[in-house]
Write an enzyme that holds these catalytic residues in place. Sequence first.
Site, PDB file in Angstrom:
ATOM      1  N   ASP A 122     -64.933  18.364  25.965  1.00 28.48           N
ATOM      2  CA  ASP A 122     -66.362  18.628  26.005  1.00 28.48           C
ATOM      3  C   ASP A 122     -66.986  18.182  24.673  1.00 28.48           C
ATOM      4  O   ASP A 122     -66.601  18.688  23.615  1.00 28.48           O
ATOM      5  CB  ASP A 122     -66.578  20.134  26.214  1.00 28.48           C
ATOM      6  CG  ASP A 122     -67.991  20.444  26.671  1.00 28.48           C
ATOM      7  OD1 ASP A 122     -68.839  19.543  26.649  1.00 28.48           O
ATOM      8  OD2 ASP A 122     -68.237  21.609  27.050  1.00 28.48           O
ATOM      9  N   ASP A 123     -67.908  17.232  24.730  1.00 26.90           N
ATOM     10  CA  ASP A 123     -68.619  16.792  23.522  1.00 26.90           C
ATOM     11  C   ASP A 123     -67.721  16.121  22.474  1.00 26.90           C
ATOM     12  O   ASP A 123     -68.073  16.088  21.294  1.00 26.90           O
ATOM     13  CB  ASP A 123     -69.336  17.963  22.818  1.00 26.90           C
ATOM     14  CG  ASP A 123     -70.540  18.478  23.592  1.00 26.90           C
ATOM     15  OD1 ASP A 123     -70.822  17.944  24.685  1.00 26.90           O
ATOM     16  OD2 ASP A 123     -71.193  19.424  23.104  1.00 26.90           O
ATOM     17  N   ASP A 141     -66.769  14.397  28.432  1.00 30.12           N
ATOM     18  CA  ASP A 141     -67.908  14.343  29.359  1.00 30.12           C
ATOM     19  C   ASP A 141     -69.083  13.557  28.792  1.00 30.12           C
ATOM     20  O   ASP A 141     -69.921  13.051  29.525  1.00 30.12           O
ATOM     21  CB  ASP A 141     -68.334  15.752  29.819  1.00 30.12           C
ATOM     22  CG  ASP A 141     -68.658  16.692  28.667  1.00 30.12           C
ATOM     23  OD1 ASP A 141     -68.471  16.309  27.485  1.00 30.12           O
ATOM     24  OD2 ASP A 141     -69.099  17.824  28.934  1.00 30.12           O
ATOM     25  N   GLN A 142     -69.164  13.449  27.455  1.00 34.02           N
ATOM     26  CA  GLN A 142     -70.200  12.658  26.791  1.00 34.02           C
ATOM     27  C   GLN A 142     -69.854  12.553  25.319  1.00 34.02           C
ATOM     28  O   GLN A 142     -68.849  13.100  24.899  1.00 34.02           O
ATOM     29  CB  GLN A 142     -71.588  13.300  26.945  1.00 34.02           C
ATOM     30  CG  GLN A 142     -71.720  14.670  26.328  1.00 34.02           C
ATOM     31  CD  GLN A 142     -71.775  15.776  27.352  1.00 34.02           C
ATOM     32  OE1 GLN A 142     -72.158  15.553  28.488  1.00 34.02           O
ATOM     33  NE2 GLN A 142     -71.381  16.967  26.974  1.00 34.02           N
ATOM     34  N   HIS A 184     -69.212  24.606  35.064  1.00 33.64           N
ATOM     35  CA  HIS A 184     -70.608  24.271  34.718  1.00 33.64           C
ATOM     36  C   HIS A 184     -71.388  23.574  35.828  1.00 33.64           C
ATOM     37  O   HIS A 184     -72.323  22.806  35.548  1.00 33.64           O
ATOM     38  CB  HIS A 184     -70.663  23.416  33.432  1.00 33.64           C
ATOM     39  CG  HIS A 184     -71.905  23.685  32.630  1.00 33.64           C
ATOM     40  ND1 HIS A 184     -72.184  23.066  31.436  1.00 33.64           N
ATOM     41  CD2 HIS A 184     -72.946  24.509  32.866  1.00 33.64           C
ATOM     42  CE1 HIS A 184     -73.338  23.497  30.965  1.00 33.64           C
ATOM     43  NE2 HIS A 184     -73.821  24.373  31.815  1.00 33.64           N
ATOM     44  N   CYS A 234     -73.544  17.775  29.912  1.00 32.48           N
ATOM     45  CA  CYS A 234     -72.421  18.333  30.680  1.00 32.48           C
ATOM     46  C   CYS A 234     -72.632  18.367  32.181  1.00 32.48           C
ATOM     47  O   CYS A 234     -71.866  17.776  32.937  1.00 32.48           O
ATOM     48  CB  CYS A 234     -72.138  19.759  30.216  1.00 32.48           C
ATOM     49  SG  CYS A 234     -71.755  19.877  28.477  1.00 32.48           S
TER      50      CYS A 234
END
Length: 591
Positions: A33-34, A340-341, A134, A73
Amino acid sequence: MNILAVFLLLHLAQTILGQGADQRPNYVIFMADDLGIGDLGCYGNTTLRTPHIDSLAHDGVLLTQHIAAASLCTPSRAAFLTGRYPVRSGMASFSRIGVFLFTAGSGGLPTNETTFAKLLKGQGYSTALIGKWHLGLNCEASGDHCHHPANHGFDYFYGLPLTNMRNCKPNSGDIFVAGARRAVRAAVQLVTLALFTLLLLDYLALLTVPWRALGFVLLAAALLIGAVVLFLSQFRQLNCILMQNDKIIQQPFTFDSLTQRLTNQATSFMERNLGRPFLLFTSYLHVHTALHASQEFLGKSKHGLYGDSVEEMDWSVGEILASLERLNLSQRTLVYFTSDQGAHVEEISDEGEMHGGWNGIYKGGKATNWEGGIRVPGLLRWPGVLAAGKEIHGPTSNMDLFPTIAKLAGATMPSDRIIDGRDLMPLLRDEALWSEHEFLFHYCNGYLSAARWHPRNSSAVWKVHFFTPNFYPEGSQGCFDTHVCLCYGRDVSHHSPPLLYDLLGDPGETRPLTPASEPRHQRILEVISSAVEDHRRTLGPVPDQLSVGNLVWKPWLQPCCSSSWQLCHCDHREGGKSTPRDGDSPSQTPA
Ligand SMILES: *[C@@H]1O[C@H](CO)[C@@H](O)[C@H](O)[C@H]1NC(C)=O
Ligand SMILES: *[C@@H]1O[C@H](CO)[C@@H](O)[C@H](O)[C@H]1NC(C)=O
């Protein structure tokens, strides 16, 4: 024995042998995540230690232009699981926040969307999601679980229905404080002004003010504000929830040994499924804030708590890969690692420590369509099938996993909808030079803000931006005033003509091309514009999952795990409250 019997026996034997030689791989998918693309050793980081993730690049394929379908997300994960741009499923917002912030909202991945987990389940795979979801939970009643992973093809779920955020960890800051302060200040000003005006008009006898009615209105407003304040004060309790399948097992969840718990869950899932093909999707809470790391990792990296968190995640990946090896499954398993990014560059702790990651040479970060927001790590390993140490530089998308996985598992793709991902196997196996993506469209929430063109049989990649976020302070690389870049209104600048970059020569997007510097300028813009038009024509109206009505907290949807005096509080972990740490501590930790 007659001929027919012999034939049947042969056929039976063939079926059994055929099953023994089932070529369908297991899937072990990791999503961080991130995490920034510049945080990993295999993408050039020299100070963070990520040996286990790097091993995937060493033993498999590294994608250098792997693009997330969104830089936030919720939409990015929706696209990943469905192989479709998030606007197609209503998972991209308009003029408002682009992710779910409350467990008791009613939006989520629509039930009629098909995830790759659902397809695999239909093919006899055992499927699990460990970690962050999420993508919504309930629709109409607490416990209807219409958006729950179980309704999207996951047989087993252990993790967070919502997400990790600062508010989930005491003393790690609060993502609502700044906004709430701004709102309260504005409201106080407005009410004061209104009251003064009314008083004045009343005094001058220009208006008879219905004071009684006004009193009621003010009282209602005060009650509403009170409810909001109460909700925010209980935020952690109400939103930071750990579930196992449809049961809440910890509310609020705690970070102690959390990564170890997730890792053990992943390993036991594989152990339980030795006899059948499986899909294991480990969706880390790392390295989103609230940053956390267990004792073994605290203070060990060269990059503060952020680095500790990355290194703990790498350890977890290593544990799961080691389990694969121990269970003799490595050769039969396609492993994929991504984020995710891009890194959330604006994320700085209250003490001023950098809590966001590093996007390397790429501009911007999370919530932007600069390369730093969407160019993510993409690693694939399948020993004996995919070449080791191979690098692929052409554009690929995180939506490509959907058709790739589905096809290898022998599933038929849904034919009643558009799938935007493309099968990666020809590219990965050197049967094609380029992926089938000639164009990729980059959405900022629900708005198409940029596009990339990879002309066929060429290595050129052109990218245009129709609008870009306004960085503040000016000259910085992020939206530090709003903490996250927004996609509309005063927070963006529209470009006419659009900004054009040559990503091959200028991957950092530092020098926009002009008709003088690039003779094909006009032509490239025309080609991309007409592709955007064509793409737009494929979009239809869908229910907006991030509408105000779907985003707001609906008390009747609130998951709550206790009826005791301590509202919505429980700890049903093995060992529970009595022991501060899980019994299932990590089997080993790196030095
Ligand atoms: C490695 O990652 C850290 C943490 O994000 C970052 O501060 C550092 O600049 C990166 N180093 C390199 C060489 O990319
Ligand atoms: C799912 O249902 C919504 C609402 O009825 C519809 O607009 C959408 O097109 C459907 N999606 C698919 C993939 O069938």
